[in-house]
Design an enzyme around this catalytic site. Sequence first.
Site, PDB file in Angstrom:
ATOM      1  N   GLU A  74      19.791 -52.667 -26.679  1.00 50.97           N
ATOM      2  CA  GLU A  74      20.979 -53.174 -26.506  1.00 50.97           C
ATOM      3  C   GLU A  74      22.163 -52.336 -25.967  1.00 50.97           C
ATOM      4  OE1 GLU A  74      24.477 -56.006 -28.797  1.00 50.97           O
ATOM      5  OE2 GLU A  74      22.749 -54.985 -29.917  1.00 50.97           O
ATOM      6  N   ASP A 126      25.925 -42.466 -23.072  1.00 47.91           N
ATOM      7  CA  ASP A 126      25.848 -43.023 -22.041  1.00 47.91           C
ATOM      8  C   ASP A 126      24.389 -43.831 -21.885  1.00 47.91           C
ATOM      9  OD1 ASP A 126      25.151 -43.814 -19.372  1.00 47.91           O
ATOM     10  OD2 ASP A 126      26.668 -42.384 -18.712  1.00 47.91           O
ATOM     11  N   ASP A 149      32.276 -54.900 -19.715  1.00 48.36           N
ATOM     12  CA  ASP A 149      33.616 -54.803 -18.985  1.00 48.36           C
ATOM     13  C   ASP A 149      33.508 -55.588 -17.619  1.00 48.36           C
ATOM     14  OD1 ASP A 149      36.075 -54.462 -17.879  1.00 48.36           O
ATOM     15  OD2 ASP A 149      36.294 -52.497 -19.063  1.00 48.36           O
ATOM     16  N   LYS A 223      33.407 -63.919 -32.582  1.00 49.20           N
ATOM     17  CA  LYS A 223      34.633 -64.325 -32.967  1.00 49.20           C
ATOM     18  C   LYS A 223      35.343 -64.681 -31.584  1.00 49.20           C
ATOM     19  CE  LYS A 223      35.013 -62.281 -37.398  1.00 49.20           C
ATOM     20  NZ  LYS A 223      35.758 -61.243 -38.099  1.00 49.20           N
TER      21      LYS A 223
END
Length: 244
Positions: A74, A126, A149, A223
């Site tokens: 992950e 990284d 992102d 959430k």
Amino acid sequence: MSDTPQSPAQDSLAEHDEARPMRTVKSFVMRAGRMTEGQQRGLDLGWPKFGLELSDEVQDFDAIFGRQAPRTFEIGFGMGHSTLEMAAAAPDLDFIGVEVHKPGVGALLNGLLTQGLGNVRVYSCDALEVLRHCVADASLDRLLLFFPDPWHKKRHHKRRIVQPEFAELVRRKLKVGGVLHMATDWEPYAEHMLDVMSAAPGYRNQAEDGRFVPRPQERPVTKFERRGERLGHGVWDLKFERVD
């Protein structure tokens, strides 16, 4: 994975300019953050037990986990809530999580200690370097990239983690039949992911219509995602299987 719309992404991509030396473009931003008592406990007590350091050598994860089991990698687990939920729901699977944000690392480690889970190992560096140097080719059953992102501005698109080089690196590390599962709440990035992966050799899109899959049950709802659903925001999931 993260409960925030822009979790620190987790790896680096090299871009080459013939007129300049090769430089590294980071797809994540190192954000400072205060540590809670629980997060610090996680780092102090959990890192010696579950933490792994970046190495120049391929790691023997069977030895590290003490067993042979299907393995999930992950990238960017954020505060670790979804990682904990997945690991608790699937004790027969092993998870390798990578996150650069120290409070998130501490939170996940504290959760592992609190819940008594032993099927997760953690890197704080990284993620692409971990993939390149520490993970054997054709060894992963799944790779998860949830809510990276999106780098909204056009001039920052080169920082997006999902690029052709990323697709090829992941393909090498997945077993044949292994799956890259991505999710994003930013539709333009979803289309970018789809374009990159559709052009990448050696993959099959698992979506029946060749675009996006319904939200898989195995991906926990964050959430942030629940809040977005109440506001009418969408989430796009992509699953690409290595076939060659």
